[in-house]
Write a protein that holds these residues in place. Structure first.
Motif, mmCIF file in Angstrom:
data_model
loop_
_atom_site.group_PDB
_atom_site.id
_atom_site.type_symbol
_atom_site.label_atom_id
_atom_site.label_comp_id
_atom_site.label_asym_id
_atom_site.label_seq_id
_atom_site.Cartn_x
_atom_site.Cartn_y
_atom_site.Cartn_z
ATOM 1 N N VAL A 76 0.850 -1.188 0.000
ATOM 2 C CA VAL A 76 0.000 0.000 0.000
ATOM 3 C C VAL A 76 0.884 1.236 0.000
ATOM 4 N N GLU A 77 0.603 2.147 -0.923
ATOM 5 C CA GLU A 77 1.301 3.427 -0.964
ATOM 6 C C GLU A 77 0.408 4.489 -0.332
ATOM 7 N N PHE A 78 1.000 5.296 0.541
ATOM 8 C CA PHE A 78 0.241 6.355 1.211
ATOM 9 C C PHE A 78 0.897 7.698 0.922
ATOM 10 N N ARG A 79 0.094 8.664 0.505
ATOM 11 C CA ARG A 79 0.645 9.996 0.245
ATOM 12 C C ARG A 79 -0.373 11.065 0.647
ATOM 13 N N VAL A 80 0.197 12.185 1.052
ATOM 14 C CA VAL A 80 -0.604 13.347 1.438
ATOM 15 C C VAL A 80 -0.260 14.475 0.480
ATOM 16 N N VAL A 81 -1.278 15.094 -0.114
ATOM 17 C CA VAL A 81 -1.091 16.190 -1.060
ATOM 18 C C VAL A 81 -1.733 17.438 -0.460
ATOM 19 N N GLY A 82 -1.017 18.526 -0.455
ATOM 20 C CA GLY A 82 -1.535 19.763 0.107
ATOM 21 C C GLY A 82 -1.033 19.967 1.524
ATOM 22 N N THR A 83 -1.418 21.074 2.111
ATOM 23 C CA THR A 83 -0.974 21.422 3.469
ATOM 24 C C THR A 83 -1.990 20.937 4.486
ATOM 25 N N PRO A 84 -1.597 20.020 5.377
ATOM 26 C CA PRO A 84 -2.532 19.551 6.409
ATOM 27 C C PRO A 84 -3.018 20.706 7.286
ATOM 28 N N VAL A 109 -3.382 4.854 -1.123
ATOM 29 C CA VAL A 109 -4.269 5.721 -0.354
ATOM 30 C C VAL A 109 -3.740 7.143 -0.494
ATOM 31 N N GLU A 110 -4.621 8.041 -0.909
ATOM 32 C CA GLU A 110 -4.208 9.429 -1.073
ATOM 33 C C GLU A 110 -5.130 10.340 -0.282
ATOM 34 N N LEU A 111 -4.530 11.216 0.500
ATOM 35 C CA LEU A 111 -5.261 12.242 1.245
ATOM 36 C C LEU A 111 -4.884 13.593 0.647
ATOM 37 N N ARG A 112 -5.864 14.286 0.121
ATOM 38 C CA ARG A 112 -5.592 15.543 -0.575
ATOM 39 C C ARG A 112 -6.374 16.674 0.102
ATOM 40 N N TYR A 113 -5.646 17.725 0.487
ATOM 41 C CA TYR A 113 -6.262 18.900 1.106
ATOM 42 C C TYR A 113 -6.530 19.954 0.044
ATOM 43 N N HIS A 114 -7.798 20.339 -0.102
ATOM 44 C CA HIS A 114 -8.179 21.441 -0.972
ATOM 45 C C HIS A 114 -8.537 22.657 -0.121
ATOM 46 N N ASP A 174 -11.525 24.147 0.428
ATOM 47 C CA ASP A 174 -12.747 24.039 1.227
ATOM 48 C C ASP A 174 -13.130 22.611 1.555
ATOM 49 N N ASN A 175 -12.329 21.651 1.147
ATOM 50 C CA ASN A 175 -12.690 20.271 1.426
ATOM 51 C C ASN A 175 -11.446 19.401 1.427
ATOM 52 N N ILE A 176 -11.642 18.183 1.851
ATOM 53 C CA ILE A 176 -10.576 17.191 1.755
ATOM 54 C C ILE A 176 -11.079 16.058 0.869
ATOM 55 N N GLU A 177 -10.138 15.366 0.246
ATOM 56 C CA GLU A 177 -10.480 14.251 -0.618
ATOM 57 C C GLU A 177 -9.592 13.077 -0.274
ATOM 58 N N VAL A 178 -10.194 11.943 -0.046
ATOM 59 C CA VAL A 178 -9.433 10.720 0.199
ATOM 60 C C VAL A 178 -9.838 9.706 -0.853
ATOM 61 N N SER A 179 -8.872 8.974 -1.327
ATOM 62 C CA SER A 179 -9.152 7.959 -2.338
ATOM 63 C C SER A 179 -8.357 6.709 -2.016
ATOM 64 N N VAL A 180 -8.983 5.572 -2.270
ATOM 65 C CA VAL A 180 -8.338 4.267 -2.095
ATOM 66 C C VAL A 180 -8.530 3.516 -3.399
ATOM 67 N N MET A 181 -7.413 3.124 -4.027
ATOM 68 C CA MET A 181 -7.474 2.416 -5.308
ATOM 69 C C MET A 181 -6.616 1.167 -5.247
ATOM 70 N N ASP A 182 -7.074 0.124 -5.924
ATOM 71 C CA ASP A 182 -6.263 -1.088 -6.035
ATOM 72 C C ASP A 182 -6.298 -1.550 -7.475
ATOM 73 N N ASP A 183 -5.369 -2.454 -7.803
ATOM 74 C CA ASP A 183 -5.283 -2.941 -9.187
ATOM 75 C C ASP A 183 -5.611 -4.416 -9.283
ATOM 76 N N GLY A 184 -6.345 -4.921 -8.290
ATOM 77 C CA GLY A 184 -6.698 -6.340 -8.300
ATOM 78 C C GLY A 184 -8.007 -6.598 -9.001
ATOM 79 N N GLU A 185 -8.411 -7.856 -8.983
ATOM 80 C CA GLU A 185 -9.686 -8.266 -9.570
ATOM 81 C C GLU A 185 -10.440 -9.041 -8.509
ATOM 82 N N GLY A 186 -11.234 -8.324 -7.732
ATOM 83 C CA GLY A 186 -12.003 -8.951 -6.662
ATOM 84 C C GLY A 186 -13.467 -9.039 -7.020
ATOM 85 N N VAL A 187 -14.282 -9.328 -6.009
ATOM 86 C CA VAL A 187 -15.728 -9.465 -6.205
ATOM 87 C C VAL A 187 -16.471 -8.223 -5.738
#
Length: 385
Positions: free
Chosen positions: A266-274, A307-312, A314-327
């Motif tokens: 899992v890669e974790f990164r924060v974009v923007g100023t917390p 996992v990416e946490l991005r500070y805008h 007026d809001n924050i955005e979090v995203s979780v992405m994977d490249d697998g093939e699940g159900v």
């Protein structure tokens, strides 16, 4: 002290008997014969049915009218015993439909008017006006009492329904919180237990590391369960704040480390100023990421995730992405699973938006956007979401 209905009926009957005894002899001055034994007996027959008027209002009303007609035909002064029929009319107006009580009000006015006309035709107009006004007032009072009782009943039912909805919503919040706390940690423990069992004889160091992860994860799960119980108890104890902090954005990296220990890169990164975010918004973001990574552990263990946490502004955005093939895509299409429903409800609760679905290049993605302004977070956002 509130009197019982039967006591009220008995007191009203005694009052009518007292009225019969006090003014019955005064009828002579108005041209009516004074009450004798037969008159008192007929008067009591008019009064007695009112003792059971609440059990069968219409039947008692008709019986009272009939005995009152006998009393009038005997030539006695009607006013002495008119309270009984009026009381029965009021009771019917309180407990029966308007049409039924209206018919009985008209019937009582007719009897009363004819009684005056039979005694002296000169009194027909004033007696008719008197009977119509008094009976209309009696009917109106009963009608208003019935409407007030219906309004009170509807208000009570609405309050009960609101209470039931509040209980159901609270149960839903508790269920979501339990799901998020237990599902994630148990998924990590399950993966680590399988790893420890697999390498127990061949790689003691790896097995020991897996057991350490199990111990740490189970301890954290217990701490979160205790925190949740403290929050629930504090809501019952006048809102005393719990002494344990809620998980938030600062603990996302710890969660990512646990998932890495479960074998998922899992890669974790924060974009923007917390910057500071409302605690309820933080908890919402944390739980959504937790649920998304739990699904990766369950359904796409051979995949890698980010996992990416991005500070805008007026809001924050979090995203979780994977490249697998699940159900997971199938589960989304069917709309099943408390976790996916819980993610949508959490986002809606805090005025955010969420998208859940398969990626065009393969894998799965969860994207959550939440407002960070104080206005966006509802009052008491430090409670369990």
């Amino acid at each position: 002290m509130r009197l019982r209905p039967c006591t009220v009926d008995a007191l009203l009957a005694l009052g009518q008997v007292a009225l019969l005894a006090l003014i019955g002899r005064g009828a002579y001055s108005l041209g009516y014969p004074p009450l004798d034994m037969r008159g008192y007996l007929l008067g009591l027959l008019v009064i007695l049915p009112t003792l059971v008027r609440s059990r069968a209002p219409v039947a008692v009303c008709l019986v009272t009218y009939s005995t009152w007609v006998l009393y009038i035909l005997a030539g006695y002064w009607p006013v002495v015993t008119c309270f009984g029929p009026m009381l029965c009319l009021y009771t019917v107006a309180v407990v029966r439909p308007t049409r039924t009580s209206g018919y009985l009000a008209v019937l009582l006015s007719a009897i009363w008017t004819l009684s005056g006309a039979g005694h002296d035709a000169r009194f027909l107009a004033p007696v008719a006006a008197q009977s119509i006004c008094l009976n209309a007032l009696t009917w109106r009072m009963g009608y208003l009492a019935r409407r007030s009782a219906e309004l009170a009943r509807r208000t009570r039912e609405e309050h009960q329904e609101k209470a039931r909805r509040a209980v159901a919503e609270e149960r839903g919040r508790i269920a979501r919180e339990l799901h998020d706390v237990v599902a994630h940690h148990m998924a990590v423990i399950s993966v680590q237990a399988g790893l420890a069992k697999f390498v127990f004889d061949s790689d003691a160091e790896t097995a020991r590391g897996a057991l350490d992860t199990i111990a740490g994860t189970s301890t954290e799960a217990l701490e979160e369960m205790r925190r949740m119980l403290r929050v629930l108890r504090s809501q019952e104890d006048d809102g005393v704040a719990p002494d344990a902090p809620m998980p938030g954005l600062a603990r996302l990296e710890e969660m990512v480390d646990r998932v890495r220990a479960g074998g998922v890169p899992v890669e974790f990164r924060v974009v923007g100023t917390p910057r500071p975010v409302a605690s309820g918004v933080e908890l919402c973001a944390y739980r959504v990421v937790q649920e998304a990574l739990t699904n990766v552990l369950k359904h796409a263990r051979r995949a890698s995730a980010s996992v990416e946490l991005r500070y805008h502004r007026d809001n924050i955005e979090v995203s979780v992405m994977d490249d697998g093939e699940g159900v997971i895509p199938d589960r989304v299409e069917r709309g099943r699973g408390h976790g996916l429903i819980g993610m949508r409800e959490r986002a809606k609760l805090y005025g955010g938006t969420i998208s859940i679905g398969p990626r065009g290049t393969g894998g799965f993605a969860v994207r959550l956007t939440l407002p960070t302004s104080a206005r966006a977070a509802p009052p008491g956002d430090d409670a369990i979401a």
